[in-house]
Design an enzyme around this catalytic site. Structure first.
Site, PDB file in Angstrom:
ATOM      1  N   ARG A  88      -9.767  10.499   4.399  1.00 53.01           N
ATOM      2  CA  ARG A  88      -9.339   9.127   4.178  1.00 53.01           C
ATOM      3  C   ARG A  88      -9.695   8.220   5.337  1.00 53.01           C
ATOM      4  NH1 ARG A  88      -5.235   9.414   0.172  1.00 53.01           N
ATOM      5  NH2 ARG A  88      -4.346   7.388  -0.231  1.00 53.01           N
ATOM      6  N   ARG A 127       2.724   2.910 -13.421  1.00 53.86           N
ATOM      7  CA  ARG A 127       2.612   4.374 -13.260  1.00 53.86           C
ATOM      8  C   ARG A 127       3.994   5.039 -13.182  1.00 53.86           C
ATOM      9  NH1 ARG A 127      -0.966   6.623  -8.625  1.00 53.86           N
ATOM     10  NH2 ARG A 127       0.247   5.164  -7.391  1.00 53.86           N
TER      11      ARG A 127
END
Ligand code: AP5
Ligand code: MG
Length: 220
Positions: A88, A127
């Site tokens: 990341r 979500r």
């Protein structure tokens, strides 16, 4: 195959990773899911990770790299893996290169899921994930569970992730642009990046991803 998935929060990395891992018969390794499992088990790592995750920041490299390395060394990952959410930043990408070099293996592709910001914000707002296993992902309208609030896969309770609040999502997007996007250039210099459009129905995106990976491996 050894694949890295990149893309902004909410692009559909977890959703696609589950499907691709099944088709390609490789384990889906998500550092976000590993941290959430540690949080629900109330481990020391979980406590540490939660403070960073709730603020939308990256968990420090030292612990993240150790956790990812440990997972990649499990027997099921010997012949390949699909990394979701790792690396990341560039130093994590360098650490992954070192691991691969030690094993004398290489990445096959870095699959970059492209989706506009207004779409990812909508996806995240709706979500719902499973408390028992956060890789079981739903959406209140786009892919709703058969029974509201209940996971179709394991019957666990569905909830909204603590880092899915509007303010934290804004921070996560900023962190993505400043810290994660540079790994796309890092991998472009290695000729590994395959970018696909992550808009449209989930199955279509999976089809696009499989096609792109096939093309990439045929070119090698
Ligand atoms: P992580 O869990 O990796 O979160 P993220 O990268 O922000 O990505 P998301 O999980 O939010 O999105 P996604 O792309 O997986 O989308 P999804 O498939 O769920 O990381 C969380 C935190 O952990 C980080 O902020 C950091 O603190 C820490 N962390 C993790 N890894 C780290 C690392 N390496 N280093 C340091 N810190 C680390 O889909 C989203 C929604 O959209 C779902 O509801 C889904 O149903 C829906 N959807 C999916 N596809 C479609 C479609 N095609 N059409 C319509 N809806 C769709
Ligand atoms: Mg995810």
């Amino acid at each position: 195959m050894r694949i890295v998935l990149v893309g902004p929060p909410g692009a559909g990395k977890g959703t696609q990773a589950t499907r691709l891992a099944e088709k390609l018969r490789i384990p889906h390794i998500s550092t976000g899911d590993l941290f959430r499992a540690n949080i629900s088990q109330q481990t020391e790592l979980g406590k540490l990770a939660k403070s960073y995750m709730d603020a939308g920041n990256l968990v420090p490299d030292e612990v993240t790299i150790a956790m990812a390395k440990d997972r990649m060394e499990q027997p099921d990952a010997e012949n390949g893996f699909l990394l979701d959410g790792f690396p990341r930043n560039v130093s994590q990408a360098e650490a992954l290169d070192e691991v691969l070099e030690t094993e004398d293996v290489k990445l096959d592709a870095v699959l970059d899921l492209e989706a506009p910001e207004e779409e990812v914000v909508k996806r995240i707002a709706g979500r719902r994930v499973c408390r028992k296993d956060s890789s079981h992902v739903f959406h209140v309208t786009n892919s709703s569970p058969k029974k509201e609030g209940v996971c179709d896969v394991c019957g666990g309770e569905l909830y909204q992730r603590d880092d899915d609040s509007e303010e934290t999502v804004r921070k996560r997007l900023e962190v993505y642009h400043t810290q994660t996007e540079p790994i796309i250039d890092y991998y472009k210099t290695q000729g590994l990046v395959v970018t696909i459009n992550a808009m449209g129905p989930v199955d279509e995106v999976t089809g696009r991803a499989l096609e792109a990976l096939k093309r990439e491996s045929a070119e090698k």
